[in-house]
Design a protein around this motif. Structure first.
Motif, PDB file in Angstrom:
ATOM      1  N   PRO A 251       0.919  -1.202  -0.001  1.00 61.70           N
ATOM      2  CA  PRO A 251       0.012  -0.057   0.029  1.00 61.70           C
ATOM      3  C   PRO A 251       0.947   1.373  -0.093  1.00 61.70           C
ATOM      4  O   PRO A 251       0.243   2.215  -0.353  1.00 61.70           O
ATOM      5  N   LEU A 252       1.936   1.187   0.537  1.00 62.95           N
ATOM      6  CA  LEU A 252       2.948   2.452   0.639  1.00 62.95           C
ATOM      7  C   LEU A 252       3.803   2.435  -0.877  1.00 62.95           C
ATOM      8  O   LEU A 252       4.493   3.606  -0.837  1.00 62.95           O
ATOM      9  N   SER A 253       3.839   1.724  -1.662  1.00 63.62           N
ATOM     10  CA  SER A 253       4.534   1.773  -2.809  1.00 63.62           C
ATOM     11  C   SER A 253       4.027   2.429  -4.051  1.00 63.62           C
ATOM     12  O   SER A 253       2.786   2.321  -4.423  1.00 63.62           O
ATOM     13  N   LEU A 254       4.825   3.320  -4.587  1.00 61.90           N
ATOM     14  CA  LEU A 254       4.448   4.095  -5.547  1.00 61.90           C
ATOM     15  C   LEU A 254       5.081   3.375  -6.955  1.00 61.90           C
ATOM     16  O   LEU A 254       4.873   4.013  -8.044  1.00 61.90           O
ATOM     17  N   GLY A 255       5.855   2.519  -6.793  1.00 63.95           N
ATOM     18  CA  GLY A 255       6.423   2.008  -7.838  1.00 63.95           C
ATOM     19  C   GLY A 255       7.725   2.677  -8.614  1.00 63.95           C
ATOM     20  O   GLY A 255       8.089   3.528  -7.949  1.00 63.95           O
ATOM     21  N   VAL A 256       7.941   2.401  -9.754  1.00 67.50           N
ATOM     22  CA  VAL A 256       8.691   3.161 -10.640  1.00 67.50           C
ATOM     23  C   VAL A 256       7.930   4.438 -11.243  1.00 67.50           C
ATOM     24  O   VAL A 256       7.462   4.317 -12.213  1.00 67.50           O
ATOM     25  N   SER A 257       8.085   5.592 -10.580  1.00 69.73           N
ATOM     26  CA  SER A 257       7.188   6.653 -10.743  1.00 69.73           C
ATOM     27  C   SER A 257       7.693   7.824 -10.885  1.00 69.73           C
ATOM     28  O   SER A 257       6.992   8.950 -10.873  1.00 69.73           O
ATOM     29  N   LEU A 258       8.907   7.786 -10.534  1.00 74.86           N
ATOM     30  CA  LEU A 258       9.558   9.259 -10.910  1.00 74.86           C
ATOM     31  C   LEU A 258       9.433  10.121 -11.864  1.00 74.86           C
ATOM     32  O   LEU A 258       9.917  11.337 -11.994  1.00 74.86           O
ATOM     33  N   HIS A 259       8.936   9.642 -13.107  1.00 74.83           N
ATOM     34  CA  HIS A 259       8.719  10.240 -14.210  1.00 74.83           C
ATOM     35  C   HIS A 259       7.651  10.904 -14.392  1.00 74.83           C
ATOM     36  O   HIS A 259       7.211  11.656 -15.082  1.00 74.83           O
ATOM     37  N   SER A 260       6.653  10.525 -13.126  1.00 77.70           N
ATOM     38  CA  SER A 260       5.336  11.147 -13.258  1.00 77.70           C
ATOM     39  C   SER A 260       5.327  12.531 -12.875  1.00 77.70           C
ATOM     40  O   SER A 260       5.618  12.988 -11.694  1.00 77.70           O
ATOM     41  N   PRO A 261       4.757  13.694 -13.389  1.00 77.43           N
ATOM     42  CA  PRO A 261       4.623  14.897 -12.848  1.00 77.43           C
ATOM     43  C   PRO A 261       3.959  15.050 -11.482  1.00 77.43           C
ATOM     44  O   PRO A 261       4.492  15.660 -10.832  1.00 77.43           O
ATOM     45  N   ALA A 262       2.951  13.991 -11.087  1.00 77.36           N
ATOM     46  CA  ALA A 262       2.341  14.034  -9.943  1.00 77.36           C
ATOM     47  C   ALA A 262       3.373  13.736  -8.877  1.00 77.36           C
ATOM     48  O   ALA A 262       3.242  14.427  -7.906  1.00 77.36           O
ATOM     49  N   ILE A 263       4.207  12.735  -9.031  1.00 73.43           N
ATOM     50  CA  ILE A 263       4.737  12.347  -8.196  1.00 73.43           C
ATOM     51  C   ILE A 263       6.201  13.063  -8.040  1.00 73.43           C
ATOM     52  O   ILE A 263       6.492  13.379  -6.934  1.00 73.43           O
ATOM     53  N   GLN A 264       6.467  13.959  -9.029  1.00 74.60           N
ATOM     54  CA  GLN A 264       7.631  15.033  -8.753  1.00 74.60           C
ATOM     55  C   GLN A 264       7.119  16.100  -7.985  1.00 74.60           C
ATOM     56  O   GLN A 264       7.994  16.572  -7.194  1.00 74.60           O
ATOM     57  N   LYS A 265       5.893  16.701  -8.384  1.00 77.57           N
ATOM     58  CA  LYS A 265       5.225  17.357  -7.131  1.00 77.57           C
ATOM     59  C   LYS A 265       5.301  17.162  -5.803  1.00 77.57           C
ATOM     60  O   LYS A 265       5.613  17.756  -5.098  1.00 77.57           O
ATOM     61  N   TRP A 266       4.862  15.869  -5.910  1.00 79.04           N
ATOM     62  CA  TRP A 266       4.593  15.355  -4.270  1.00 79.04           C
ATOM     63  C   TRP A 266       6.242  15.319  -3.783  1.00 79.04           C
ATOM     64  O   TRP A 266       6.213  15.656  -2.589  1.00 79.04           O
ATOM     65  N   LEU A 267       7.025  14.967  -4.462  1.00 82.85           N
ATOM     66  CA  LEU A 267       8.358  14.533  -4.029  1.00 82.85           C
ATOM     67  C   LEU A 267       8.955  16.114  -3.590  1.00 82.85           C
ATOM     68  O   LEU A 267       9.494  16.199  -2.534  1.00 82.85           O
ATOM     69  N   SER A 268       8.594  16.903  -4.138  1.00 76.33           N
ATOM     70  CA  SER A 268       9.295  18.269  -3.967  1.00 76.33           C
ATOM     71  C   SER A 268       8.430  18.900  -2.739  1.00 76.33           C
ATOM     72  O   SER A 268       9.230  19.862  -2.034  1.00 76.33           O
TER      73      SER A 268
END
Length: 539
Positions: A251-268
């Motif tokens: 449930p906590l996994s986002l997988g290979v998703s660093l290319h996603s704009p949503a994931i990048q925004k979240w990471l920032s």
């Protein structure tokens, strides 16, 4: 009294040193100048697999190293053969794979001026230094054991990367005192100092919005990575090389998703990020790293990574598993910020996954049903090898969900074409009882398609699934996006099924996910390669 040093040829000294370091399998092609090496392989118990091209030998040895955790070994002859393997060496360097390439070189006292000797080139060592961690030319039979030990010392104590060892061809045939067997010293896991661990633990414990970014360097630390994510209730995102370090169905996994704009925004927006074994580079994110608002903890065996790209606020230089266990020993669970709610983190991760899929849905939809068919057919410990193909980096990397018992081998960073098929051969040779499947596009496959003959010769069940879009689909789309007319990207269609049969394998076409699942299930138990073509509609 000690006896006289044993007299060996240079070729036997090389093989003896490899066997002493536990090498039991090598990949390569015999040639006029390396026959003295081949002469001694059977006596020292080293199995040899011969591909149809040295690049294939390099990719197979690379994959063998990734799935066994031990260095891969490839043997070439001089000149063009060594240059043929250079692309594989560059890929191993990019992906931090321990690969040892052994080759002959020009004779010990060969003049610098060209003489026209067979396979002569200006400098093999200079050529390989451009893509390897180091390239070393020995000057005596006695030096060979130490040179091999030096390579294995690097593999054990530093960031693992490829090494080239050159033995002058006259030394290969010369019998001289070889000296004692030289072994790389055992090395225990490195752990950062206590002050750095406590600083990192305090920062993570006080975080309200923590995140974990896991790269290939976290591969051997799957258990503490998952435990830390659960203790911190921190979502986990991985690079391509870190795929499935944490179960991608967690449930906590986002997988290979660093290319996603949503994931990048979240990471920032995370207040604390723990990055383990990743360069945080373009090859990890497929874009530039977004500006980070929070504090960055970097854990890596390579000290240079602490200041590459985005510098670490807290650098942790050491072995991932040992360091994470020590970090957890600082009492993170007891001191974690009470405002973090596990349910909230799980819901956040689910929302992010859904948003990522919405972002890429129109592009990725063509592959998803087929990837689901592949995933439902493979065993939990399957090994999937991948190519630089759209069906792989857009399709399988984010959408083929795997757990930590499985492996996904992808040519990241250097981004070579033709990796999947020979890599699958290397992985299957290492683990003949596990499911191994290669995924490729028609363009990339034809860089190394001749390795179908190698797979047929080994009689190991090996499905090769090829998504056929009639050429170089990614470049075709990039040209169109620029407003250019596509040029040199459309190939005449090749009947890959017929080609597979010509090489001694089997071929079939899958026109539906159900048909692919049935063909794949049969191929997993049929000796030799089965090439399954999935036709794609051209845009």
């Amino acid at each position: 009294m000690t006896g006289s040093p044993r007299v060996l040829t240079g070729g036997e000294a090389v093989v003896r040193a490899l066997a002493a370091h536990g090498v039991s399998r090598a990949f390569g092609i015999p040639g006029t100048h390396n026959l003295e090496v081949y002469r001694h392989l059977p006596a020292y118990g080293i199995e040899h697999i011969v591909p149809r091209h040295e690049q294939g030998a390099g990719y197979a040895a690379d994959a063998h190293a990734r799935v066994t955790g031990t260095p891969g070994v490839a043997i070439t002859t001089t000149g063009p053969a060594l240059l043929n393997i250079a692309a594989a060496v560059g890929q191993a360097y990019s992906d931090s794979v321990p690969l040892l390439v052994v080759s002959p070189g020009m004779p010990l006292r060969h003049p610098r001026q060209s003489t026209g000797l067979l396979h002569e080139m200006r400098s093999q060592t200079e050529a390989l230094r451009g893509v390897a961690a180091f390239s070393h030319r020995v000057s005596s039979v006695a030096e060979i054991g130490a040179a091999v030990a030096r390579a294995f010392t690097l593999f054990r104590t530093e960031r693992p990367r490829p090494v080239h060892l050159e033995i002058p061809l006259d030394l290969l045939e010369t019998a001289d005192p070889a000296g004692p067997v030289r072994l790389a010293p055992p090395a225990g896991p490195r752990i950062p100092d206590t002050a750095a661990l406590r600083a990192a633990a305090a920062l993570l414990a006080g975080a309200e919005r923590p995140a974990l970014v896991l790269g290939g360097g976290a591969r051997g630390a799957a258990v503490p990575c998952l435990a830390l994510a659960e203790e911190l209730t921190a979502p986990v995102v991985t690079t391509a090389n870190g795929k499935a370090v944490v179960d991608e169905r967690h449930p906590l996994s986002l997988g290979v998703s660093l290319h996603s704009p949503a994931i990048q925004k979240w990471l920032s927006t995370r207040d604390v990020i723990l990055a383990v074994g990743t360069e945080l580079a373009e090859s990890d994110l497929w874009a530039e790293l977004p500006p980070l608002q929070g504090r960055l903890i970097r854990l890596d065996i390579d000290p240079a990574q602490m200041y590459a790209g985005t510098p670490a606020d807290i650098p942790l230089v050491g072995d991932a598993q040992a360091t994470l266990n020590a970090l957890r020993g600082e009492g993170l669970r007891e001191s974690a910020a009470p405002s973090r709610a596990p349910v909230g983190a799980v819901q956040e991760a689910a929302t992010l996954r859904a948003t990522r899929n919405e972002e890429t849905g129109p592009r990725d939809a063509r592959w998803l049903p087929y990837l689901e068919a592949i995933g439902s057919t493979l065993a939990r410990d399957a090994i999937v090898t991948s190519d630089s193909a759209q069906c792989c980096y857009y399709g399988a990397l984010p959408h083929l969900l795997l757990g930590p018992r499985a492996r996904y081998l992808h040519p990241t960073g250097f981004g070579t074409l033709g990796y999947a098929l020979p890599a699958a051969i290397g992985a299957k040779a290492a683990h003949p009882d596990r499911h191994v499947v290669a995924l490729s596009g028609d363009g990339g496959l034809q860089f190394t398609v001749q390795e179908l003959a190698t797979a047929a010769e080994l009689h190991l069940p090996l499905p090769v699934v090829v998504f056929d879009n009639g050429g170089y689909g990614e470049i075709r789309e990039e040209m169109t996006a620029r407003g250019d007319s596509p040029l040199a990207v459309d190939h005449a269609r090749v009947d890959l099924s017929v080609l597979a049969r010509a090489y001694g394998g089997r071929g079939a076409r899958a026109h539906s996910p159900g048909e692919l699942a049935a063909l794949l299930a049969r191929a997993l138990t049929t000796p030799g390669p089965t090439l399954i073509t999935v036709p794609e509609e051209l845009s």
